[in-house]
Design a protein around this motif. Structure first.
Motif, PDB file in Angstrom:
ATOM      1  N   LYS A 195      12.605  -1.560  -3.789  1.00 44.24           N
ATOM      2  CA  LYS A 195      11.358  -2.117  -2.905  1.00 44.24           C
ATOM      3  C   LYS A 195      10.457  -1.453  -1.977  1.00 44.24           C
ATOM      4  N   ARG A 196      11.781   0.103  -1.487  1.00 44.24           N
ATOM      5  CA  ARG A 196      10.025   0.643  -0.912  1.00 44.24           C
ATOM      6  C   ARG A 196       9.915   1.809  -1.163  1.00 44.24           C
ATOM      7  N   CYS A 197      11.203   2.156  -2.133  1.00 39.00           N
ATOM      8  CA  CYS A 197      11.285   4.240  -2.333  1.00 39.00           C
ATOM      9  C   CYS A 197      10.514   4.146  -3.904  1.00 39.00           C
ATOM     10  N   TYR A 198       9.856   5.609  -3.536  1.00 36.44           N
ATOM     11  CA  TYR A 198       9.344   5.613  -4.707  1.00 36.44           C
ATOM     12  C   TYR A 198       9.040   6.816  -4.962  1.00 36.44           C
ATOM     13  N   PRO A 199      10.295   8.035  -5.786  1.00 31.37           N
ATOM     14  CA  PRO A 199      10.422   6.282  -6.848  1.00 31.37           C
ATOM     15  C   PRO A 199      12.269   6.210  -6.205  1.00 31.37           C
ATOM     16  N   SER A 200      12.867   5.102  -6.769  1.00 35.23           N
ATOM     17  CA  SER A 200      13.900   5.050  -5.755  1.00 35.23           C
ATOM     18  C   SER A 200      14.729   5.802  -6.055  1.00 35.23           C
ATOM     19  N   LEU A 201      15.985   5.853  -5.702  1.00 32.87           N
ATOM     20  CA  LEU A 201      17.097   6.903  -5.622  1.00 32.87           C
ATOM     21  C   LEU A 201      18.445   6.294  -6.495  1.00 32.87           C
ATOM     22  N   GLU A 202      19.173   7.475  -6.880  1.00 38.10           N
ATOM     23  CA  GLU A 202      20.289   7.100  -7.856  1.00 38.10           C
ATOM     24  C   GLU A 202      21.600   5.846  -7.002  1.00 38.10           C
ATOM     25  N   MET A 203      21.978   5.440  -7.690  1.00 35.45           N
ATOM     26  CA  MET A 203      22.419   3.671  -6.635  1.00 35.45           C
ATOM     27  C   MET A 203      24.259   4.432  -6.100  1.00 35.45           C
ATOM     28  N   LYS A 204      24.435   6.403  -7.248  1.00 30.82           N
ATOM     29  CA  LYS A 204      25.168   6.634  -6.244  1.00 30.82           C
ATOM     30  C   LYS A 204      25.270   7.204  -5.025  1.00 30.82           C
ATOM     31  N   GLU A 205      23.664   7.756  -4.769  1.00 31.74           N
ATOM     32  CA  GLU A 205      23.481   8.258  -3.310  1.00 31.74           C
ATOM     33  C   GLU A 205      22.943   7.253  -2.685  1.00 31.74           C
ATOM     34  N   VAL A 206      23.006   5.796  -2.726  1.00 34.68           N
ATOM     35  CA  VAL A 206      22.778   4.395  -1.656  1.00 34.68           C
ATOM     36  C   VAL A 206      23.745   4.500  -1.521  1.00 34.68           C
ATOM     37  N   ASP A 215       1.195  -1.501  -0.138  1.00 34.08           N
ATOM     38  CA  ASP A 215      -0.263   0.030  -0.554  1.00 34.08           C
ATOM     39  C   ASP A 215       0.840   1.610   0.447  1.00 34.08           C
ATOM     40  N   ASP A 216       0.271   2.677  -0.251  1.00 33.07           N
ATOM     41  CA  ASP A 216       1.198   3.783  -0.274  1.00 33.07           C
ATOM     42  C   ASP A 216       1.828   3.949   0.910  1.00 33.07           C
ATOM     43  N   CYS A 217       1.263   3.510   2.362  1.00 32.00           N
ATOM     44  CA  CYS A 217       1.629   4.201   3.239  1.00 32.00           C
ATOM     45  C   CYS A 217       3.111   3.279   3.313  1.00 32.00           C
ATOM     46  N   CYS A 218       3.016   2.041   3.393  1.00 33.36           N
ATOM     47  CA  CYS A 218       4.663   1.212   3.621  1.00 33.36           C
ATOM     48  C   CYS A 218       5.337   2.393   1.950  1.00 33.36           C
ATOM     49  N   LEU A 219       4.876   2.612   1.455  1.00 30.96           N
ATOM     50  CA  LEU A 219       6.305   2.987   0.700  1.00 30.96           C
ATOM     51  C   LEU A 219       6.256   4.631   1.065  1.00 30.96           C
ATOM     52  N   ILE A 220       8.246   4.503   0.882  1.00 29.69           N
ATOM     53  CA  ILE A 220       9.182   5.963   1.196  1.00 29.69           C
ATOM     54  C   ILE A 220       8.956   6.851   0.108  1.00 29.69           C
ATOM     55  N   GLN A 221       8.179   8.084   0.471  1.00 30.40           N
ATOM     56  CA  GLN A 221       7.996   8.676  -0.579  1.00 30.40           C
ATOM     57  C   GLN A 221       9.275   9.231  -0.570  1.00 30.40           C
ATOM     58  N   GLU A 222       9.679  10.463  -2.158  1.00 32.40           N
ATOM     59  CA  GLU A 222      10.347  10.971  -2.577  1.00 32.40           C
ATOM     60  C   GLU A 222      10.309  12.697  -0.776  1.00 32.40           C
ATOM     61  N   GLY A 223      11.819  13.231  -0.550  1.00 32.24           N
ATOM     62  CA  GLY A 223      11.738  13.897   0.577  1.00 32.24           C
ATOM     63  C   GLY A 223      11.544  12.742   2.017  1.00 32.24           C
ATOM     64  N   LYS A 224      11.369  11.661   1.996  1.00 37.49           N
ATOM     65  CA  LYS A 224      11.926  10.590   3.031  1.00 37.49           C
ATOM     66  C   LYS A 224      12.540   9.341   3.201  1.00 37.49           C
ATOM     67  N   ARG A 225      12.995   9.592   1.604  1.00 35.06           N
ATOM     68  CA  ARG A 225      14.069   8.622   1.034  1.00 35.06           C
ATOM     69  C   ARG A 225      15.346   8.288   1.841  1.00 35.06           C
ATOM     70  N   ASN A 226      15.867   9.311   1.625  1.00 41.05           N
ATOM     71  CA  ASN A 226      17.466   9.252   2.423  1.00 41.05           C
ATOM     72  C   ASN A 226      17.734   8.783   3.968  1.00 41.05           C
ATOM     73  N   ASP A 227      16.407   9.622   4.392  1.00 42.89           N
ATOM     74  CA  ASP A 227      16.328   9.614   5.942  1.00 42.89           C
ATOM     75  C   ASP A 227      16.264   8.465   6.525  1.00 42.89           C
ATOM     76  N   TYR A 228      14.958   7.515   5.542  1.00 41.97           N
ATOM     77  CA  TYR A 228      14.555   6.093   6.038  1.00 41.97           C
ATOM     78  C   TYR A 228      16.291   5.326   5.514  1.00 41.97           C
ATOM     79  N   LEU A 229      16.499   5.247   4.921  1.00 38.30           N
ATOM     80  CA  LEU A 229      17.693   4.333   4.141  1.00 38.30           C
ATOM     81  C   LEU A 229      18.789   4.612   5.307  1.00 38.30           C
ATOM     82  N   PHE A 230      19.250   5.648   5.817  1.00 37.65           N
ATOM     83  CA  PHE A 230      19.979   6.121   6.405  1.00 37.65           C
ATOM     84  C   PHE A 230      20.044   5.656   7.589  1.00 37.65           C
ATOM     85  N   LYS A 231      18.447   5.268   8.631  1.00 34.79           N
ATOM     86  CA  LYS A 231      18.163   4.810   9.763  1.00 34.79           C
ATOM     87  C   LYS A 231      18.616   3.736   9.579  1.00 34.79           C
ATOM     88  N   MET A 232      18.131   3.400   8.331  1.00 37.33           N
ATOM     89  CA  MET A 232      17.365   2.275   8.244  1.00 37.33           C
ATOM     90  C   MET A 232      19.538   0.942   8.142  1.00 37.33           C
TER      91      MET A 232
END
Length: 567
Positions: free
Chosen positions: A215-226, A174-191
């Motif tokens: 799988k979770r970020c929408y849209p996905s970040l560039e791999m360089k940023e990951v 569901d959309d509630c499980c997706l990590i939207q733009e603006g929250k992706r970096n913070d989510y991945l860093f904490k993980m």
């Protein structure tokens, strides 16, 4: 190009549920809840876009509308995946995204949920989701319609394609499980930080975060940023994953349950001397406690008996807070200890904030069979300066629990009081009885007579009988059990003098006065001859003897004991 405001009104007139998103954004919200507030009401839409005509247009999917989201970036080519199916799909309305991907719009007559990575580069936006509608703008690039076809009704081919979520066991989100733009970096860093704290391998963290991004970020970040996010998280201290079996001692049991249970008895690290848990070793200065500790550690590392007792072989870690590297090396050579990798010595400075658990974890990463940690001496790493019962009991209990947690023995070499009662040697451990109460085993190394070459080794444990051994150091400074407890006879007068100086630390005065004070069976001149003859023996007992310059009075002398230990 038509304006965002005019297009928003057209969507509303055609009964699409829409809502505003911040300028140049796919996910930054204007509303408190777009799911609840998305509408096709003309007045409300007019009001929103009057506030800011450049708001992007969020178009709510679901309730009969599905959008197949085809991604063509970050090395993905969703269109190549979709091409084999397109021939059987009905022609429909298609939008081109700002990243060169495509949105295929279909009407459906059943529930279709959001799905990430239905196929490589293909997501599905259904119930609970949304897409950006043309002519929304992101990074100065606009969404645009590829054609003006009406939105087609999904046929069996479309439904079969959408059902791949079930066939391929891809988890629907569901959309509630997706990590939207603006929250992706913070989510991945904490993980990534969480995994680092748990002790995961660097490569495992990178793979996990890359998959979460996909799988979770929408849209996905560039791999360089990951990769940059992962590198930042890996700068933090890595945690530890417990791999050794912890000793289990909790729970409620009846006597029947305990007696009938097949419980494997834990083997002592040193039979009837050092169990799993906390052991205190107390000894005065110059009694050979460092040699004793090194010999013990070597016996465990080698698997050979220690003072005739069986040991549980494994890695031994010796934390030397009192000696320099060259002194430790000299002692190891004197003892003729063989080279081995599982006898590990840390030469350390005094540190009241030393993290013993972290050091244990570090060693376990290298040597999974860590059996014993010897701390020489405890005073050099004690955090608590209080010597009341509660404080010391709490401190010793902490190390007891730590030893049980990692299924090993922690041995703290500690100080003893200046006077040791041979009949109650365990009371000599420096501090309150609280430090003793938290220990699983107590060992005191002492001399019954200060002039004796032999040492007494008093042993007391919770689960084995109290014992006292007589030991002596051989020419290699290794301790051995003395079969015949016999010491060389020492002149009674000399013995009285030495014991007096050990207790009082210094004497300065005449030989005659000392003879009278100690009721010696000789006169002043005789004492001078006795002390001069035994000057080397006094030196071995850490006593210096010095004749002072003559004054108008009788010739004076000075005796000083230099063997005091810090407390």
């Amino acid at each position: 190009m038509k304006s965002l405001q005019s297009e928003a009104l057209i969507y509303a007139q055609n009964h699409f549920k829409i809502f505003p998103l911040k300028v140049n954004s796919k996910s930054e919200q204007v509303l408190k809840s777009w799911k609840e507030e998305a509408v096709d009401d003309i007045d409300q839409v007019t009001k929103w876009w009057n506030n800011n005509p450049l708001y992007n247009i969020g178009l709510k999917t679901g309730n009969g509308l599905v959008v197949i989201d085809v991604d063509c970036k970050n090395g993905k080519n969703g269109m190549e995946q979709l091409k084999p199916f397109l021939a059987n799909f009905p022609k429909t309305r298609i939008a081109k995204t700002c990243n060169g991907g495509y949105h295929l719009y279909y009407k459906v007559n059943r529930e279709v949920r959001n799905s990430i990575a239905l196929m490589e580069g293909i997501d599905v936006r259904g119930d609970g989701g949304y897409v950006l509608a043309p002519p929304s703008v992101v990074d100065d690039k606009s969404y645009a319609w590829v054609n003006n076809l009406p939105i087609a009704e999904a046929n069996d081919a479309v439904y079969d394609f959408l059902s791949k979520t079930k066939k391929d066991t891809t988890k629907s989100l569901d959309d509630c499980c997706l990590i939207q733009e603006g929250k992706r970096n913070d989510y991945l860093f904490k993980m990534a930080c969480y995994l680092q704290k748990k002790g995961f391998h660097d490569e495992s963290i990178r793979l996990c975060i890359a998959k979460e991004n996909e799988k979770r970020c929408y849209p996905s970040l560039e791999m360089k940023e990951v990769n940059s996010i992962c590198s930042s998280a890996l700068n933090y201290d890595k945690g530890f994953i417990q791999t050794k079996r912890e000793v289990e001692y909790g729970g409620r049991f009846t006597a029947k349950e305990l007696l009938s249970s097949d419980i494997k008895e834990e083997q002592d690290i040193v039979e009837d001397m050092i169990p799993i848990g906390l052991t205190l070793i107390g000894a005065p200065q110059k009694t050979g406690k460092t040699f004793f500790g090194l010999q013990l550690a070597d016996a465990i590392a080698s698997g050979k008996k220690f003072l005739g007792k069986n040991v549980k072989q494994g890695t031994a870690l010796y934390l030397a807070f009192e000696d320099h590297k060259n002194k430790i090396q000299k002692r190891l050579k004197t003892m003729k200890i063989e080279e081995k990798d599982n006898l590990v010595v840390d030469v350390l400075k005094s540190d009241n904030y030393f993290d013993l658990e972290k050091r244990i974890q570090k060693e376990l990463e290298i040597n999974k069979d860590l059996r014993v940690v010897v701390v020489d001496t405890f005073a050099k790493m004690r955090r608590n300066k209080d010597r009341d019962y509660d404080s010391e009991y709490s401190e010793s209990t902490l190390y007891h629990e730590l030893a049980f947690k990692y299924n090993l023995s922690i041995i703290l070499i500690t100080h003893v009081k200046k006077e040791i009662d041979p009949n109650h040697p365990f009371d000599s451990i420096y501090g309150s009885r609280g430090i003793i109460a938290g220990a699983d085993s107590i060992i005191v190394l002492f001399k019954r007579n200060f002039l004796s070459k032999n040492r007494q080794l008093a042993i007391q444990g919770k689960d084995f009988p109290e014992e006292e051994l007589t030991i002596c150091q051989n020419e290699m400074c290794l301790f051995e059990i003395v079969e015949n407890d016999f010491d060389e006879q020492i002149d009674e007068n000399l013995s009285k003098v030495i014991n007096f100086i050990v207790r009082n630390k210094v004497y300065e005065g005449s030989h005659e006065t000392l003879c009278s004070k100690l009721s010696l069976k000789l006169r002043g001149k005789g004492l001078q001859i006795l002390l001069t003859k035994n000057k080397d023996f006094l030196k071995d007992s850490f006593i210096t003897y010095e004749i002072l310059p003559r004054t108008n009075k009788a010739r004076l002398m000075r005796l000083v004991y230099e063997g005091d230990e810090e407390t």
